[in-house]
Scaffold this motif. Structure first.
Motif, short mmCIF file in Angstrom:
data_model
loop_
_atom_site.label_atom_id
_atom_site.label_comp_id
_atom_site.label_asym_id
_atom_site.label_seq_id
_atom_site.Cartn_x
_atom_site.Cartn_y
_atom_site.Cartn_z
N LEU A 175 6.78 5.46 -0.30
CA LEU A 175 7.99 4.66 -0.55
C LEU A 175 8.97 5.43 -1.44
N ALA A 176 10.24 5.26 -1.14
CA ALA A 176 11.29 5.81 -2.00
C ALA A 176 11.43 4.91 -3.22
N GLU A 177 11.80 5.53 -4.35
CA GLU A 177 11.88 4.78 -5.60
C GLU A 177 12.86 3.61 -5.49
N ALA A 178 13.97 3.84 -4.80
CA ALA A 178 14.98 2.77 -4.68
C ALA A 178 14.38 1.57 -3.94
N ASN A 179 13.58 1.85 -2.93
CA ASN A 179 12.90 0.81 -2.18
C ASN A 179 11.92 0.05 -3.09
N GLN A 180 11.22 0.81 -3.94
CA GLN A 180 10.27 0.18 -4.85
C GLN A 180 10.98 -0.76 -5.83
N ARG A 181 12.17 -0.36 -6.24
CA ARG A 181 12.94 -1.22 -7.15
C ARG A 181 13.28 -2.55 -6.49
N ILE A 235 0.86 -1.18 0.00
CA ILE A 235 0.00 0.00 0.00
C ILE A 235 0.90 1.23 0.00
N ASN A 236 0.86 1.99 -1.10
CA ASN A 236 1.76 3.14 -1.26
C ASN A 236 1.06 4.30 -1.95
N PRO A 237 0.93 5.45 -1.31
CA PRO A 237 1.24 5.78 0.08
C PRO A 237 0.49 4.87 1.07
N GLY A 238 1.07 4.76 2.26
CA GLY A 238 0.63 3.73 3.20
C GLY A 238 -0.66 4.04 3.94
N ASN A 239 -1.44 3.01 4.15
CA ASN A 239 -2.65 3.09 4.95
C ASN A 239 -2.59 1.95 5.94
N ALA A 241 -1.27 9.80 1.94
CA ALA A 241 -2.56 9.20 2.31
C ALA A 241 -3.38 10.17 3.16
N MET A 242 -4.17 9.66 4.10
CA MET A 242 -5.10 10.53 4.84
C MET A 242 -5.11 10.24 6.33
N TYR A 243 -4.03 9.63 6.84
CA TYR A 243 -4.10 9.12 8.21
C TYR A 243 -2.84 9.41 9.01
N LEU A 244 -3.06 9.47 10.32
CA LEU A 244 -1.95 9.37 11.27
C LEU A 244 -2.16 8.09 12.06
N VAL A 303 -4.10 3.87 -4.30
CA VAL A 303 -5.28 4.75 -4.29
C VAL A 303 -4.97 6.14 -3.73
N TYR A 304 -3.87 6.26 -3.01
CA TYR A 304 -3.51 7.58 -2.45
C TYR A 304 -2.44 8.29 -3.28
N GLN A 305 -2.35 7.92 -4.56
CA GLN A 305 -1.28 8.44 -5.40
C GLN A 305 -1.29 9.97 -5.49
#
Lengths: 575, 575
Positions: free
Chosen positions: B329-335, B319-323, B489-492, B353-355
């Motif tokens: 996420l950083a692009e390097a992490n996504q790779r 889930i990115n951005p995270g919920n 996203a929309m949360y803390l 969904v939070y793009q």
């Protein structure tokens, strides 16, 4: 087939269909190529003319309801045919992880003929017509496969659309121009509805069961229809009736030992949903001889057989008015059905989405809840779910995906479970919710829109009745065809006594004989019908489902075209 | 609890919340009664403070993710509390066939905390406030449990609603008054969209994947976003992202041996869907210390453990951005994640969904498809599904139930299976489809609506960023609370170090300590948050999820109220 199209090509053209001899050969080539691919590509299942035993587990629901051949091998072949792919292309995906061997087997076993192989072929032909006008012996594809009135030019009900538009864009409600564009009662109704929505927020998730004020309206509509109380807390608003049926199947089916009594023929949502949830479809056969009658003795026999095989039958699904069979149940028959469910401890799943589609004066729709209540069965005596949809009725708002189920006779603990499952998907779409409330509370005498609303409704319903009668007569006049009366719903389900030669040719092509007929019909006329094998039928009988929805002015041409096609088909295969 | 409310009652009132001492006792009585019922009604599961082993089968997903207590016994107790029923009433349903003993056990095991016990209680309190204004020490319920912006007064984007209204009621398109009510480009766009719909029929079922012209628009939007080609045939339009996730789970999960790697904490749609489909949730823990970092070593460890237990891990959900965790996420992490999926043969399920909800300048959203393509992985190299929704972004159109999934890297045979499952539900709602195309192709520079659209967008996003920061700071300042940064996203998802005395009191009340805190918060302030146990969390840690969505002018009052409540809670339980 080649002969049929050639003969059609050489005949006098009907005003509606235009044949183009020059292009007839190309569809012939394509059809032969398709047949060849079907034969070559796959032989996972073999053709069999034996019919299923009465109980059909999910491992084989539609494969076995299909009287012969494998529709899954058909559709795979068609997909390959439709795509530009070849076997070598498929192998390019060899490094991807999901394959037919490790995909959920319940998904593989699910079938849904209403949008199956024939429709894929129709879409391909439509694309052909668009890219190369004149490439087929007809000008347009006529989708008679699915109850989708507005796709065949039925216009939406003005009042409903006015209210939806105003709720979508409430900023214009107070503007003076709006008075000139919208009826006074649509504006008033939009205000009323907005007042029922917390914060007037048509863009917010609602309560998981739907907006409370809209459920109040729907409950009032049910009360007015039935003359018995309805509770808004019993209403679950859904994106059409299909998700509601899935929700109930999910609740009731824990394993393949859980069975659901379903009519045969049936709308394949039921077999598909039972397959996806891993349950067992326990069929009961409607009696074609008595106008697709529902005999309680048949229910009893099938229930007994199922029990003897260890199946725990949980529910009885009844579709009234019938799909694909069009019958409207008599009230006395409904009472017997209610008694049967009560006695046997079955949930009664009442598919009542065609409640406003009754075309014969001698029949009337009665909801199962009204029947049960009038028999003295209260909330705690019988478990009953009624499904309703905005997709059907005279309004036919399929694209709005609105509907509801009225859930009665379940304990608070079970209601909590249904609520939880509804909550996982958050809520159904608000426009669909609003529309569901509108169809249950249309304009009344004295409202500005009443007269135009009543005229639109009457125009559609009377036209549907005429179309049903004309098509029914046309089918009945075909050689070897008998056709049920469309008392209600939107379909005819004629039976074809196919010649042995056609059945043999179909077996050679590894498709069901009725699918063979339907494919020939499509290739020659552009008319899309669904083979009876997609709905289930008695062994050795063949049918197809055809909607009564084409535009009325096109019906004469359709009849003559169909008649012409059928004669040529029979001439070729009469043997 | 009694002490907390009493003290709050006696303090200076904040401008937003009004306390009414006379009524404080009644909620105390109710709360105590509730607690008593919870204790008395059910003891099906016992309180346990042990955390689940890394692999969680569907038989216990949320029960075990909940660090202690049983949320099912909680919610049953609350339901009884909320209804007027008593045990004797439940027994009145003894003659109905469906019971907790014969309902689908997969349904029983599914949990969905976002609309669970706390929300039921909130709805009860809201009803109280409506019927007896002043019956609680606050004037309104603030639903911070769910990402539902328009329920908290966010206004819809005007251009989107204009186009939707015009498509709902196309009859007005040619009327002169319409020019005065709608922007020129909304009228033009409505015409364009209607031209893309066969027969302009917005009331017809569409293609099972959605209207082709709208999918073309969405594919163009994806191309513009990513700089890599997108194919409209890869797009499946759906009623929000949830049904799309269900569809993929249905495809991938055949039995409890099929596992899905899910983040912990996770949005509970994933655990619910896996439970409903009978699979196994294979958790991987996000690292709170590094801002909820996703470590590939953790993925590798959990995968290895799962494999050693015979679990066939099919997919990785990210889930990115995270919920609920809000990290981008950083692009390097996504790779690294893409490499991991490729190496291990996992489908990558990318919840994106939070793009459009990213609030910090140092982070940027990159779709997983863009990352995979930029690494040189093409269509046939990696199976990747991206989920998108109209419910999130700056538009927040939750009630419209629109969304899509982009399905890449599946063979034609598997695509056919996905298409079939989509077909069983016919199609998603057309308004939602239209809106999905609009969010992927908003007004452009030069369009009449562009400036107002850009201002609305910027207004919402900048306000969200401010609210996120203010709430993050407020949480961080509370005793024993640490709070992640809401990058997106929309949360803390603040972590509370609860005093032993509070944990013990929660155990005695047979509810999770974070649910105990959330319930106290709700009863004292009207603020609805979701206990961390509904999302899963590391053993012995406690959190709650709070949206950043309340109206900006209300934030100061919320902060002071929350701060006040927390201090009193800690004072009472510090021990």
């Amino acid at each position: 087939m080649r002969k049929v199209v050639k003969k059609l090509v050489n005949r006098k053209r009907s005003p509606f269909f235009t044949l183009r001899p020059l292009f007839a050969k190309s569809i012939m080539r394509r059809f032969v190529a398709d047949k060849a691919k079907t034969l070559i590509n796959r032989s996972r299942t073999t053709c069999s003319s034996s019919f299923p035993p009465p109980i059909i587990t999910s491992t084989s629901v539609l494969q076995r309801l299909t009287s012969s051949s494998s529709s899954s091998s058909q559709s795979t072949a068609v997909l390959r045919f439709l795509s530009t792919s070849s076997d070598s292309m498929a192998s390019d995906y060899s490094s991807t992880p999901v394959t037919l061997n490790n995909v959920n087997p319940k998904v593989l076993k699910c079938e849904y003929a209403v949008r199956g192989e024939i429709v894929n072929l129709a879409q391909k032909l439509q694309q052909d017509l668009k890219e190369n006008p004149g490439s087929h012996p007809f000008d347009e594809i006529l989708y008679c496969n699915i109850g989708n009135p507005q796709s065949l030019a039925q216009q939406p009900i003005t009042f409903f659309r006015e209210v939806l538009a105003l709720c979508d864009h409430p900023l214009i409600l107070d503007k003076s121009e709006t008075q000139g564009l919208f009826s006074a009662d649509s504006i008033e109704r939009a205000f009323q509805i907005l007042d029922q929505i917390p914060g007037r927020a048509t863009g917010a998730y609602s309560h998981s069961q739907g907006i409370k004020g809209l459920r109040d309206t729907i409950a009032s509509g049910i009360e007015a229809r039935d003359g018995f109380p309805a509770d808004p807390n019993d209403i679950f608003l859904t994106d059409g009736a299909s998700p509601a049926v899935h929700m109930m199947m999910q609740l009731l089916i824990g394993s393949e030992n859980d069975g659901i009594l379903c009519p045969i023929p049936q709308y394949p949502l039921y077999s598909a949903s039972i397959a996806l949830h891993g349950g067992t479809l326990v069929p009961y056969y409607l009696d074609e001889e008595t106008g697709w009658g529902l005999e309680v003795s048949e229910l009893e026999n099938q229930l007994k057989t199922a029990k003897s095989k260890g199946i725990n039958v949980r529910a009885l699904a009844v579709i009234n008015p019938g799909n694909p069979t069009g019958q409207v149940l008599a009230e006395a028959n409904q009472r017997e059905i209610v008694e049967f469910c009560k006695k046997e401890g079955l949930v009664l799943l009442a598919d009542e989405v065609y409640q406003e589609n009754v075309y014969v004066p001698e029949k009337q729709f009665h909801s199962f809840k009204k029947v049960a209540r009038s028999m003295g069965f209260g909330e705690k005596d019988i478990s009953l779910v009624s499904f309703q949809s905005v997709s059907k009725g005279f309004y036919g708002e399929c694209g709005k995906r609105g509907g509801y189920m009225e859930v009665t006779g379940f304990s608070p603990e079970i209601r909590e479970q249904i609520y939880k499952v509804a909550s996982v998907n958050l809520c159904s779409n608000i426009s669909g919710q609003i529309l569901a409330s509108l169809v249950m509370s249309p304009p009344k005498v004295g409202d500005e829109s009443y007269e135009s609303f009543a005229a639109e409704k009457e125009g559609i319903l009377s036209s549907l009745a005429r179309r049903a009668k004309t098509l029914e007569d046309a089918f009945s006049n075909l050689e070897g065809v008998t056709c049920n009366k469309a008392e209600g719903a939107m379909y005819l389900f004629p039976r074809i006594n196919l010649p042995d030669k056609a059945i043999k040719a179909a077996e050679e092509a590894k498709i069901a004989p009725d699918a063979f007929y339907a494919r020939h019909l499509l290739n020659a006329t552009g008319i899309v019908v669904v083979p009876g094998s997609g709905f289930g039928q008695r062994p050795g009988t063949w049918h197809f489902r055809c909607t009564i929805l084409p535009q009325e002015e096109k019906i004469p041409a359709i009849v003559s075209r169909l008649t012409e096609f059928h004669k040529l088909f029979m001439d070729e295969f009469r043997g």
